[in-house]
Design an enzyme around this catalytic site. Structure first.
Site, PDB file in Angstrom:
ATOM      1  N   ASP A 175      11.953  -6.655 -19.153  1.00  0.00           N
ATOM      2  CA  ASP A 175      10.917  -6.438 -18.135  1.00  0.00           C
ATOM      3  C   ASP A 175      11.554  -6.577 -16.757  1.00  0.00           C
ATOM      4  O   ASP A 175      12.693  -7.041 -16.627  1.00  0.00           O
ATOM      5  CB  ASP A 175       9.754  -7.420 -18.307  1.00  0.00           C
ATOM      6  CG  ASP A 175       8.469  -6.896 -17.653  1.00  0.00           C
ATOM      7  OD1 ASP A 175       8.461  -5.741 -17.167  1.00  0.00           O
ATOM      8  OD2 ASP A 175       7.473  -7.636 -17.629  1.00  0.00           O
ATOM      9  N   ASP A 176      10.790  -6.174 -15.738  1.00  0.00           N
ATOM     10  CA  ASP A 176      11.374  -6.200 -14.387  1.00  0.00           C
ATOM     11  C   ASP A 176      11.349  -7.585 -13.770  1.00  0.00           C
ATOM     12  O   ASP A 176      12.249  -7.944 -13.015  1.00  0.00           O
ATOM     13  CB  ASP A 176      10.620  -5.220 -13.472  1.00  0.00           C
ATOM     14  CG  ASP A 176       9.185  -5.633 -13.286  1.00  0.00           C
ATOM     15  OD1 ASP A 176       8.380  -5.381 -14.202  1.00  0.00           O
ATOM     16  OD2 ASP A 176       8.873  -6.254 -12.266  1.00  0.00           O
TER      17      ASP A 176
ATOM     18  N   ASN B 229       1.240   0.214   5.650  1.00  0.00           N
ATOM     19  CA  ASN B 229       1.828  -0.443   4.483  1.00  0.00           C
ATOM     20  C   ASN B 229       2.721  -1.548   5.008  1.00  0.00           C
ATOM     21  O   ASN B 229       3.657  -1.278   5.751  1.00  0.00           O
ATOM     22  CB  ASN B 229       2.646   0.552   3.658  1.00  0.00           C
ATOM     23  CG  ASN B 229       3.451  -0.122   2.544  1.00  0.00           C
ATOM     24  OD1 ASN B 229       4.499   0.353   2.163  1.00  0.00           O
ATOM     25  ND2 ASN B 229       2.962  -1.225   2.022  1.00  0.00           N
ATOM     26  N   GLY B 230       2.418  -2.754   4.609  1.00  0.00           N
ATOM     27  CA  GLY B 230       3.236  -3.876   5.063  1.00  0.00           C
ATOM     28  C   GLY B 230       2.363  -5.065   5.400  1.00  0.00           C
ATOM     29  O   GLY B 230       1.178  -5.092   5.068  1.00  0.00           O
TER      30      GLY B 230
ATOM     31  N   SER C   2       7.005  -0.885 -16.575  1.00  0.00           N
ATOM     32  CA  SER C   2       8.009  -1.266 -15.581  1.00  0.00           C
ATOM     33  C   SER C   2       9.367  -1.599 -16.190  1.00  0.00           C
ATOM     34  O   SER C   2      10.388  -1.552 -15.513  1.00  0.00           O
ATOM     35  CB  SER C   2       7.498  -2.435 -14.749  1.00  0.00           C
ATOM     36  OG  SER C   2       7.082  -3.470 -15.615  1.00  0.00           O
TER      37      SER C   2
ATOM     38  N   CYS D 202      16.004  -7.267   2.183  1.00  0.00           N
ATOM     39  CA  CYS D 202      15.142  -8.449   2.225  1.00  0.00           C
ATOM     40  C   CYS D 202      15.043  -8.946   0.795  1.00  0.00           C
ATOM     41  O   CYS D 202      14.546  -8.238  -0.085  1.00  0.00           O
ATOM     42  CB  CYS D 202      13.743  -8.113   2.751  1.00  0.00           C
ATOM     43  SG  CYS D 202      12.640  -9.550   2.603  1.00  0.00           S
TER      44      CYS D 202
ATOM     45  N   CYS E  58      11.880 -13.165  -1.661  1.00  0.00           N
ATOM     46  CA  CYS E  58      11.228 -13.712  -2.864  1.00  0.00           C
ATOM     47  C   CYS E  58      12.248 -14.301  -3.836  1.00  0.00           C
ATOM     48  O   CYS E  58      11.903 -15.101  -4.701  1.00  0.00           O
ATOM     49  CB  CYS E  58      10.379 -12.642  -3.545  1.00  0.00           C
ATOM     50  SG  CYS E  58      11.293 -11.161  -4.027  1.00  0.00           S
TER      51      CYS E  58
ATOM     52  N   TYR F  18      10.723  -3.076  -8.859  1.00  0.00           N
ATOM     53  CA  TYR F  18       9.430  -2.882  -9.509  1.00  0.00           C
ATOM     54  C   TYR F  18       8.521  -1.864  -8.847  1.00  0.00           C
ATOM     55  O   TYR F  18       7.887  -1.063  -9.525  1.00  0.00           O
ATOM     56  CB  TYR F  18       8.693  -4.241  -9.557  1.00  0.00           C
ATOM     57  CG  TYR F  18       7.241  -4.138  -9.958  1.00  0.00           C
ATOM     58  CD1 TYR F  18       6.867  -4.010 -11.290  1.00  0.00           C
ATOM     59  CD2 TYR F  18       6.226  -4.168  -8.988  1.00  0.00           C
ATOM     60  CE1 TYR F  18       5.529  -3.906 -11.650  1.00  0.00           C
ATOM     61  CE2 TYR F  18       4.888  -4.069  -9.344  1.00  0.00           C
ATOM     62  CZ  TYR F  18       4.543  -3.941 -10.677  1.00  0.00           C
ATOM     63  OH  TYR F  18       3.231  -3.838 -11.030  1.00  0.00           O
TER      64      TYR F  18
ATOM     65  N   CYS G  22       0.828  -1.207   0.000  1.00  0.00           N
ATOM     66  CA  CYS G  22       0.000   0.000   0.000  1.00  0.00           C
ATOM     67  C   CYS G  22       0.860   1.254   0.000  1.00  0.00           C
ATOM     68  O   CYS G  22       2.077   1.189   0.021  1.00  0.00           O
ATOM     69  CB  CYS G  22      -0.861   0.039   1.261  1.00  0.00           C
ATOM     70  SG  CYS G  22      -1.938  -1.375   1.451  1.00  0.00           S
TER      71      CYS G  22
ATOM     72  N   GLY H 273      -1.262   1.362  -4.941  1.00  0.00           N
ATOM     73  CA  GLY H 273      -2.517   0.724  -4.597  1.00  0.00           C
ATOM     74  C   GLY H 273      -3.672   1.333  -5.350  1.00  0.00           C
ATOM     75  O   GLY H 273      -3.867   2.541  -5.315  1.00  0.00           O
TER      76      GLY H 273
ATOM     77  N   CYS I 295       6.219 -13.775  -1.136  1.00  0.00           N
ATOM     78  CA  CYS I 295       6.518 -12.664  -0.226  1.00  0.00           C
ATOM     79  C   CYS I 295       5.480 -12.692   0.888  1.00  0.00           C
ATOM     80  O   CYS I 295       4.290 -12.731   0.629  1.00  0.00           O
ATOM     81  CB  CYS I 295       6.433 -11.328  -0.957  1.00  0.00           C
ATOM     82  SG  CYS I 295       6.648  -9.940   0.181  1.00  0.00           S
TER      83      CYS I 295
ATOM     84  N   CYS J 160      13.196  -3.920   1.493  1.00  0.00           N
ATOM     85  CA  CYS J 160      12.590  -4.768   0.448  1.00  0.00           C
ATOM     86  C   CYS J 160      13.248  -4.484  -0.907  1.00  0.00           C
ATOM     87  O   CYS J 160      13.166  -3.367  -1.428  1.00  0.00           O
ATOM     88  CB  CYS J 160      11.100  -4.467   0.373  1.00  0.00           C
ATOM     89  SG  CYS J 160      10.289  -5.147  -1.080  1.00  0.00           S
TER      90      CYS J 160
HETATM   91  P1  AMP Z   1       3.459 -12.581 -14.645  1.00  0.00           P
HETATM   92  O1  AMP Z   1       2.659 -12.278 -15.851  1.00  0.00           O
HETATM   93  O2  AMP Z   1       2.631 -13.291 -13.580  1.00  0.00           O
HETATM   94  O3  AMP Z   1       4.752 -13.292 -14.908  1.00  0.00           O
HETATM   95  O4  AMP Z   1       3.833 -11.201 -13.952  1.00  0.00           O
HETATM   96  C1  AMP Z   1       4.915 -10.442 -14.415  1.00  0.00           C
HETATM   97  C2  AMP Z   1       4.478  -9.038 -14.705  1.00  0.00           C
HETATM   98  O5  AMP Z   1       3.780  -8.507 -13.590  1.00  0.00           O
HETATM   99  C3  AMP Z   1       5.662  -8.151 -14.957  1.00  0.00           C
HETATM  100  O6  AMP Z   1       5.411  -7.436 -16.139  1.00  0.00           O
HETATM  101  C4  AMP Z   1       5.735  -7.222 -13.772  1.00  0.00           C
HETATM  102  O7  AMP Z   1       5.988  -5.883 -14.172  1.00  0.00           O
HETATM  103  C5  AMP Z   1       4.402  -7.325 -13.105  1.00  0.00           C
HETATM  104  N1  AMP Z   1       4.513  -7.497 -11.650  1.00  0.00           N
HETATM  105  C6  AMP Z   1       5.502  -7.994 -10.923  1.00  0.00           C
HETATM  106  N2  AMP Z   1       5.207  -8.011  -9.612  1.00  0.00           N
HETATM  107  C7  AMP Z   1       3.974  -7.508  -9.504  1.00  0.00           C
HETATM  108  C8  AMP Z   1       3.107  -7.251  -8.400  1.00  0.00           C
HETATM  109  N3  AMP Z   1       3.469  -7.499  -7.148  1.00  0.00           N
HETATM  110  N4  AMP Z   1       1.885  -6.741  -8.695  1.00  0.00           N
HETATM  111  C9  AMP Z   1       1.517  -6.480  -9.960  1.00  0.00           C
HETATM  112  N5  AMP Z   1       2.297  -6.692 -11.029  1.00  0.00           N
HETATM  113  C10 AMP Z   1       3.501  -7.197 -10.817  1.00  0.00           C
END
Ligand code: AMP
Length: 487
Positions: free
Chosen positions: A364-365, A120-121, A302, A452, A455, A261, A17, A46, A401, A255
């Site tokens: 991507d991240d 938040n947490g 991202s 941390c 994950c 991300y 959050c 959020g 997480c 974190c």
């Molecule tokens: P996925 O499609 O399940 O592999 O999710 C990966 C995508 O979700 C990536 O493009 C990330 O930017 C995004 N992502 C990663 N972590 C989160 C998160 N906690 N909440 C929402 N999106 C996320």
């Protein structure tokens, strides 16, 4: 309790959050408007719900609702929230718990007054604490751990002075918490002893503020003073600020996913500009996983800063190939099954000439379940990409997480049960490269012992039943019982 000793219960309470608190030193009636703008700046933290509590000189008024900040608040609601001190919260969508009762700030009234709380947490022991409180007769209105915190805090405030009450609270709650309270006309901010989730202090015209990210301070044209230190209490009353170091751990556990991300690139977290960190991660990716390609392109949004870093280090041209529609809100009418392709393309479309015949590095991240990468690799292939080399700005996410990022359960995490080659095959990439742990830590610029990375490693900074714990952190309660000096 389930067979894993309460793990499922912990997993259900994920809660990422954004929080904010502002106190002006002049009596005025417009703090709600400033909180509203700050929440707008924290909207990425959020989108499920938002709320503001303001002290109007006599009592606390709260308005909360489901949806984006702009959906929950119109002029009329802001006008009702009159006062010069208040707090706010935006809530991330969490699995199965989307209801108005769980929105924040959470307000409790007790014999000496009222307290509103924004959190938040995620606490890892909230179900046990709740059970104890319920056994003692406490009645709960919501299923959120924030209400547990509110009940505990009130009990301690009835016994002790403020600092001692906060110390007692910190000894009981375990997990990640960046908390902002409105205690009558005083803003209190508290960061957990490991500093897992971010929280910073800013100076604004006529007062002070605390917020999850410095981008909220910037938005209010304020000045970032510093981060709230792990285990520190900040007290802001009538625009005057005092800080108290109430717990001191040997090292923090920030974190790492905030850097990868979650946080905005324009925020400074624990002294690091997120933009710089992500450019660095991209550069490490380019060093560790070069590709024979002619175009570096991000998965927006991202992946953008990471791709910039990859491009700068590799000297491969940066070109946007995907366009994201940023206006798909909660009220979006999903096209039916026969219009699936339309639904996908509404969210993301290709820039065909930039793709056709090109060898792409797609950045991507993170890969969580693998669905986003798979879908986008397929999309760029259909648009004529000759090769697609996927590069990811985090090491494989192989464990859940429990500390505040709404990720996925272990069963859903593709890297929990597949090798890199296995993931590469599932997402249909010509090659796949994740940044290494070492590269990530170097890019963040914080020693790995102070992060941390649960994950990414399955080793957590607090004790979680059935999971491994970072050795140095197992004595949390010992440190919390030790005296910490006042600043
Ligand atoms: P996925 O499609 O399940 O592999 O999710 C990966 C995508 O979700 C990536 O493009 C990330 O930017 C995004 N992502 C990663 N972590 C989160 C998160 N906690 N909440 C929402 N999106 C996320």
């Amino acid at each position: 309790m389930d067979e894993k000793g309460g793990l499922l219960e912990v997993a259900k309470l994920h809660d990422a959050c954004g929080v904010v608190g502002i106190s002006f030193n002049e009596t005025g009636n417009n703090v709600a408007k400033f909180i509203y703008y700050a929440l707008y700046a924290l909207q990425h933290r959020g989108q499920e719900a938002a709320g503001i509590s303001v002290h109007d000189g006599k009592s606390i008024r709260t308005h909360r609702g489901m949806g984006l900040v702009a959906e929950v608040f119109k002029d009329a609601q802001i006008d009702i929230l009159r006062g010069s001190v208040g707090i706010g919260h935006v809530r991330y969508p969490t699995t199965g718990r989307s209801c108005i009762e769980n929105t924040q700030p959470f307000l409790v009234k007790y014999k000496d007054g009222a307290i509103a709380v924004a959190h938040n947490g995620n606490l890892v022991n909230s179900s046990q604490l709740r059970e104890q409180l319920e056994q003692a007769g406490d009645i709960f209105y919501s299923s959120s751990d924030t209400e547990v915190i509110a009940h505990l805090f009130v009990k301690e405030l009835l016994k002790y002075d403020l600092q001692e009450a906060v110390r007692a609270l910190m000894r009981k709650i375990v997990g990640s918490y960046s908390l902002v309270f409105l205690w009558e006309d005083t803003v209190l901010a508290l960061r957990d002893p490991l500093g897992i989730k971010p929280l910073c202090i800013g100076e604004v015209d006529n007062g002070f503020m605390v917020a999850s990210e410095s981008a909220a301070v910037d938005t209010l044209n304020g000045r970032l003073i510093r981060d709230v230190r792990p285990g520190e209490l900040v007290v802001i009353k009538k625009g005057e600020m005092k800080t108290y170091q109430l717990a001191r751990m040997p090292r923090p556990a920030h974190c790492v996913f905030e850097y990868i991300y979650f946080a905005r690139p324009d925020s400074i977290l624990d002294g690091r500009l997120i933009y710089d960190v992500r450019v660095n991660i991209g550069a490490h990716l380019a060093e560790e996983h070069p590709a024979d390609a002619d175009t570096v392109t991000p998965i927006p949004d991202s992946g953008i800063t990471l791709a910039v870093g990859y491009h700068q280090r590799s000297q491969i041209s940066y070109r946007e190939c995907l366009m994201k529609n940023r206006y798909i809100g909660r009220t979006f009418i999903m096209p039916d099954q026969s219009m699936r392709e339309t639904a996908v393309r509404l969210k993301m479309n290709t820039i065909r000439p930039n793709i056709e015949g090109h060898k792409l590095v797609l950045v991507d991240d993170s890969i969580v379940r693998g669905t986003t990468s798979r879908r986008i690799v397929d999309m760029v292939r259909r648009a004529g990409a000759k090769e697609v080399h996927v590069r990811i700005g985090s090491p494989p996410i192989l464990a859940p997480c429990y500390l505040g990022i709404d990720m996925a359960s272990r069963e859903e995490l593709i890297a929990a049960y597949k090798t890199v080659a296995g993931v590469e095959a599932v997402i249909n990439a010509d090659s796949l490269g994740y940044v290494s742990h070492k590269g990530l830590v170097e890019a963040v610029g914080i020693p790995k012992e102070n992060l941390c990375m649960g994950c990414l490693t399955g080793i957590y900074p607090v004790e979680i039943p059935g999971e491994k714990c970072m050795a140095a952190q197992t004595k949390l309660s010992e440190y919390l019982n030790a005296d910490a000096t006042k600043d």
